[in-house]
Design an enzyme around this catalytic site. Sequence first.
Site, PDB file in Angstrom:
ATOM      1  N   ASP A 157      52.004  28.297  36.643  1.00  0.00           N
ATOM      2  CA  ASP A 157      51.812  29.715  36.325  1.00  0.00           C
ATOM      3  C   ASP A 157      52.237  29.935  34.878  1.00  0.00           C
ATOM      4  O   ASP A 157      53.074  29.210  34.349  1.00  0.00           O
ATOM      5  CB  ASP A 157      52.658  30.600  37.256  1.00  0.00           C
ATOM      6  CG  ASP A 157      52.085  31.998  37.405  1.00  0.00           C
ATOM      7  OD1 ASP A 157      51.524  32.302  38.476  1.00  0.00           O
ATOM      8  OD2 ASP A 157      52.184  32.797  36.434  1.00  0.00           O
TER       9      ASP A 157
ATOM     10  N   TYR B 294      34.781  41.741  35.958  1.00  0.00           N
ATOM     11  CA  TYR B 294      35.455  40.783  36.861  1.00  0.00           C
ATOM     12  C   TYR B 294      34.429  40.024  37.706  1.00  0.00           C
ATOM     13  O   TYR B 294      34.447  38.787  37.781  1.00  0.00           O
ATOM     14  CB  TYR B 294      36.404  41.591  37.744  1.00  0.00           C
ATOM     15  CG  TYR B 294      37.106  40.833  38.833  1.00  0.00           C
ATOM     16  CD1 TYR B 294      38.193  40.006  38.551  1.00  0.00           C
ATOM     17  CD2 TYR B 294      36.717  40.976  40.169  1.00  0.00           C
ATOM     18  CE1 TYR B 294      38.856  39.338  39.570  1.00  0.00           C
ATOM     19  CE2 TYR B 294      37.379  40.315  41.187  1.00  0.00           C
ATOM     20  CZ  TYR B 294      38.446  39.495  40.890  1.00  0.00           C
ATOM     21  OH  TYR B 294      39.103  38.830  41.897  1.00  0.00           O
TER      22      TYR B 294
ATOM     23  N   SER C  65      35.616  35.493  44.298  1.00  0.00           N
ATOM     24  CA  SER C  65      35.780  36.813  44.912  1.00  0.00           C
ATOM     25  C   SER C  65      34.460  37.254  45.528  1.00  0.00           C
ATOM     26  O   SER C  65      33.386  36.855  45.062  1.00  0.00           O
ATOM     27  CB  SER C  65      36.192  37.833  43.854  1.00  0.00           C
ATOM     28  OG  SER C  65      36.097  39.158  44.357  1.00  0.00           O
TER      29      SER C  65
ATOM     30  N   ASN D 164      43.129  28.896  40.829  1.00  0.00           N
ATOM     31  CA  ASN D 164      43.321  30.216  41.442  1.00  0.00           C
ATOM     32  C   ASN D 164      43.683  31.289  40.419  1.00  0.00           C
ATOM     33  O   ASN D 164      43.455  32.473  40.663  1.00  0.00           O
ATOM     34  CB  ASN D 164      44.423  30.093  42.511  1.00  0.00           C
ATOM     35  CG  ASN D 164      44.983  31.419  42.930  1.00  0.00           C
ATOM     36  OD1 ASN D 164      44.387  32.134  43.732  1.00  0.00           O
ATOM     37  ND2 ASN D 164      46.139  31.792  42.367  1.00  0.00           N
TER      38      ASN D 164
ATOM     39  N   ASP E 187      49.584  28.338  30.424  1.00  0.00           N
ATOM     40  CA  ASP E 187      48.500  29.327  30.446  1.00  0.00           C
ATOM     41  C   ASP E 187      47.198  28.543  30.557  1.00  0.00           C
ATOM     42  O   ASP E 187      46.909  27.664  29.732  1.00  0.00           O
ATOM     43  CB  ASP E 187      48.532  30.152  29.147  1.00  0.00           C
ATOM     44  CG  ASP E 187      47.582  31.337  29.210  1.00  0.00           C
ATOM     45  OD1 ASP E 187      46.439  31.174  29.699  1.00  0.00           O
ATOM     46  OD2 ASP E 187      47.978  32.417  28.751  1.00  0.00           O
TER      47      ASP E 187
ATOM     48  N   ASP F 139      44.898  42.202  51.472  1.00  0.00           N
ATOM     49  CA  ASP F 139      46.101  43.011  51.247  1.00  0.00           C
ATOM     50  C   ASP F 139      47.215  42.115  50.716  1.00  0.00           C
ATOM     51  O   ASP F 139      48.170  41.786  51.425  1.00  0.00           O
ATOM     52  CB  ASP F 139      46.514  43.682  52.565  1.00  0.00           C
ATOM     53  CG  ASP F 139      47.693  44.629  52.354  1.00  0.00           C
ATOM     54  OD1 ASP F 139      48.053  44.889  51.193  1.00  0.00           O
ATOM     55  OD2 ASP F 139      48.253  45.096  53.366  1.00  0.00           O
TER      56      ASP F 139
END
Length: 242
Positions: A41, A151, A138, A87, A63, A185
């Site tokens: 991360d 996006y 997505s 991800n 990064d 969620d």
Amino acid sequence: MRRVRTRATVRVTVVTGAGQGLGAAIAGALADAGHHVGVLDRDGDAARQVAARLPSAVALCADTTDEAAIEAALDALGATPTVAVCNAGIVRFGPLLELAERDWRAVVDVNLTGTFLTARAVARRMGDRGGSIVAVTSMNGVAPGPNAGGYGATKAAVGLLVEQMAIEWGPLGIRVNAVAPGLIDAGMSAPIYTDPEFRELRASKVPLGRLGTADDVAAVVRFLTSDEAAYVSGQTLLVDGE
Ligand SMILES: NC(=O)c1ccc[n+]([C@@H]2O[C@H](COP(=O)([O-])OP(=O)(O)OC[C@H]3O[C@@H](n4cnc5c(N)ncnc54)[C@H](O)[C@@H]3O)[C@@H](O)[C@H]2O)c1
């Protein structure tokens, strides 16, 4: 840094954007499946906190838009990865007529370029030993959604990139697939579901009658990286309750 187990059966894995949200759940699911996980991360503290909870893991601060930083992180992993989960992603919502150029460039840079640079760096190291790469896209990359034009375009592009990589790297034994979460969620979407009325409204639109969880997504990533999916490549699997 914990020592990497050297048994040939241990899969060495890197999960990007794993400091929180879906990435942290994916790192956990793969660790439970026996992987040694590089928790990567750009937020080093978050990566360290997640890695500390896993049985065999190392935190990697990088990064994904910075190729040299990815290479340094993969060096620090201590072994050639056999699995990578691209991800890391960001969202900048807004109608296209009003989307700021810097926001457009930011989502392209992280979601598309970051995924490409990570997957390519990993594939170069895998070589003809093969492996499995999964990109998290997505539902907005499969069909347009309100305020998600920038996006969604990046996620659709990653879907095609996955097919291209699967074709080019299949002969090396590298499988490349995508998981496309729906209404989840968790992570970047969690704040919008704090309003119970909105939450109920969105859940009522899902045929299975509920919002998805980070664990729902992680379970599918785990399947795609496993030998159970040994003959699956170039696919986008929707995880959207439909
Ligand atoms: N949560 C959802 O509802 C949802 C739905 C569909 C798809 N997704 C996708 O799932 C992925 C994870 O989303 P999330 O909800 O967990 O997001 P999140 O914002 O909760 O977590 C993203 C993590 O990625 C890290 N990150 C961001 N850019 C990075 C970079 N360039 N390099 C390294 N790390 C970086 C952040 O520091 C953060 O820890 C994203 O690709 C997102 O587009 C999420």
